[in-house]
Design a protein around this motif. Sequence first.
Motif, short mmCIF file in Angstrom:
data_model
loop_
_atom_site.label_atom_id
_atom_site.label_comp_id
_atom_site.label_asym_id
_atom_site.label_seq_id
_atom_site.Cartn_x
_atom_site.Cartn_y
_atom_site.Cartn_z
N ALA A 384 0.83 -1.21 0.00
CA ALA A 384 0.00 0.00 0.00
C ALA A 384 0.86 1.26 0.00
CB ALA A 384 -0.92 0.00 1.22
N THR A 394 -4.40 3.65 -5.16
CA THR A 394 -4.80 4.32 -3.92
C THR A 394 -5.53 3.30 -3.04
OG1 THR A 394 -6.84 5.03 -4.95
CG2 THR A 394 -5.06 6.63 -4.88
N VAL A 395 -5.40 3.51 -1.76
CA VAL A 395 -6.10 2.63 -0.82
C VAL A 395 -7.55 3.10 -0.75
CG1 VAL A 395 -6.22 1.86 1.56
CG2 VAL A 395 -4.02 2.16 0.46
N ALA A 396 -8.47 2.18 -1.00
CA ALA A 396 -9.87 2.58 -1.13
C ALA A 396 -10.64 2.48 0.18
CB ALA A 396 -10.56 1.70 -2.17
N ASP A 397 -10.11 1.83 1.17
CA ASP A 397 -10.85 1.70 2.42
C ASP A 397 -10.12 2.47 3.51
OD1 ASP A 397 -8.67 0.19 2.92
OD2 ASP A 397 -9.69 -1.73 2.78
#
Lengths: 536, 289
Positions: A384, A394-397
Amino acid sequence: MTPVSDLTLSLLLMARRRERSHLRGLLFARDHLLASGLEQVVEAAIGRVAVRSRHEQVTREQRELPASRRTRVRFYDRPETTPPADGDFGSHPTQRFPLAGTVSELTCPGCTSGKIDCGRCRGTGGISRGSSPQTCPRCHGSGKASHRRCAGEGRLARFEVSVHRWPVRTEAAIRHPVDRPQPRVRLAFERLRRRENLRVDDLSLDTVLEHLGLEHLGDVSPAAERVRQGMLADQGGLEAAARGHHDRYLFHRTTLELAPAGYVVRRRRGRPCWYWRIGAGAEALEVGPAQWPCPWRVGGWLATATTLLATAEWAARRTLLPAPAQPWSALAEVSDPALVAGGLCAAAVALALAWAATRPQPSVRTVVLLREGSTPTAYLPCLAATGSFSGALTVADRTYGHLTRTLLGGAPDPRQSASLSLRLTSGETVHILELARPEDLSSDQARHLATAVDGLIFVVQSPRANTQLRNLVEQAMSDRYPVPTTTVLIGRSALHLERLRADYVNSVADPAAAFRALWQPVRTVLDLPAPQRSIS
Amino acid sequence: MTTTERKLDLYLDYVMALLGLRVTPTARRVPILGVEGSGKTSLIVTAAQYASSGGHGNVPLDSLGLFNSLQPYVVSGRPLPATVGYTRFKVELTRVHEPGGGWTDVNLHLSSDDIPGQDFRRLCDAITRRPDLSPDKKDPAGVLLGRFRELLAGSDGLIFVVDLLRTRTPQEFTSDPRRFVGEAYADQVQPIMDAIVLAARLGVDLARKPIFFVFTKPDLHGLDMDSIRRDFDRLLAIPLGALRAMLVNIGVYSVQCACWGQDQDLAHTGVDRLLSDLAHALGAVEPRR
């Protein structure tokens, strides 16, 4: 020891099941469980404080007998009780002791010398049957009957009986780790307690504390600490309530029962949404996020069904009734609104069913990382961080908080699976899950896992020396279903994850090169193109 | 410009605004947030000094008394008295210095009157500990989150002040700077990122909204700007990537907010660069007449 519930894995399987259900899409809106990702997993406990108190309940009862029968009763000068043994409270029979000093003899107030008027003839001695009077068959014409209360003696013996009972009373309170979804959790907890094959009482306090590590979780999870404090606060009040009964209080025992509970929080349109798991192992109860049918879809189906019914009714009427004589009426029938609407609706139904059967696969693809050994790897934080730094994804959470802390040296929980939702520059979302304790996978879980994921990555100590984990999982998966997944085996030492993490934090490693090395297994299992940097 | 020309210009502005052709730009509101002791007050006093000494702006009359009482502490680098409860710190900037030279007219208001440092610390702690935190009037942390969301929605940008040292002495910090930098990011900056993303998920539109992180006390921690920016980009790459995907404009600055007694025009404190970038990022630049 009972295994800890793996909420992350459970939620993945449930989300995947919902996502891949063909017919579900006809009534429910698309659920974005996987795309929105998991925010945070909290492990806690649901506590039940129960104060079981033992009491001796002494009451007095008035008894009376026909005077002649008092000799048959054994009277006591004082009650000679035999208290129950420790385990017999609650089931011990009630003991009654007629008291000798309370006996008195009196004239029966309800009769005259033991006789009362006959209830059949009302004291007349005769009854009328039809038009002819007859002698009363009950009193045989005397008009009197013996009084049942005093057995015809006219005298009563009245005395008091000391009644001794030993009841067990329970005062209980249930504590939940969070305040919001109380009714659902309470319901699930009660269901859990009623299940015959799962005895929550068997979870002794020591076992649960060892199992949950509640003392340590108190630092990590304020929810668990709140449960513990709440239970202790409840205890005093419950004990006072147990003493407040109007009987002789003997003894009480307080039990603190804890059922392991965990929940996953995620947000959908700004609102938090919980996924609960209460209990442990295969017997745990899961309280998933509710999903209500989409009103538009339900309404659409109702309208379609109504129209089809109207068309069928028109067709039946048309078939049963005689055909119209006018030749132009055939054209009018073809353009009948009911027929046209019915045809359109039938076409819509056919299209919807065809779409449900052949709709494209969801865009979220899932990869599960199976590691060898109990120590979590730094794969997800490194992937990440390097991917975000190089702009490839991109980190979605909301797992980035946990990931950043792990990147900075924090210790991840080895008992919970870690998950990560990544949004690539191509718009595709990849959900990666590092499974905790893969060696504990049952064959059922492995089968579910095989149907839920798009690819498997094995991180083993040495790709050549030890493929035991891979064999184990693949064997379990191929027991009943063919393996539909692609697998990649990488050596833990080949990635140098710990060194990579330290080098990245200390600005030594090249993030782009590190990301390429980390992304390669995911690319291989998902057959993805090389990532492109688009965010500057 | 003569008085007559200025009056004519104002009259034209008024007519154009009435016709809807050109609207007089309103003042941009930028709150300054940070945990207690991080240097919010020092930063705003430094900005006030910068504005007043160079004629780049002014301090409103209601804030003047507080600035006068606090300025000796900032100049000498002594610890400031607690400013909790003071609610009227404001600086109005009318022009900023361009890095390449020259001046630009702006209309920018800085304030620190929104969430006190202690409350902000509580909010950060609550967000770290409670993933289920939601704006809720019955919950103190939920109330703070609601205020933060409203603040973020109502402001044009935000400045977060970060103190890398916090409870460490400079000697302790320099003994193992990597470790303490990591701790500072995990303790202070990461919860702020959490709060920003949480607010974004609660419906606040952050697109194009500048969010600047200002690292104070560079004389004590001794890290240069390049080092700070490199650490910031690497250690917070994950939330930064998520925020940049939401088109949030994030900047990193290092400002010397105290002991600038000898530096009369504050040219080496970094505040001029901060305010210039902020004004441009906000679009607070006045149209040239």
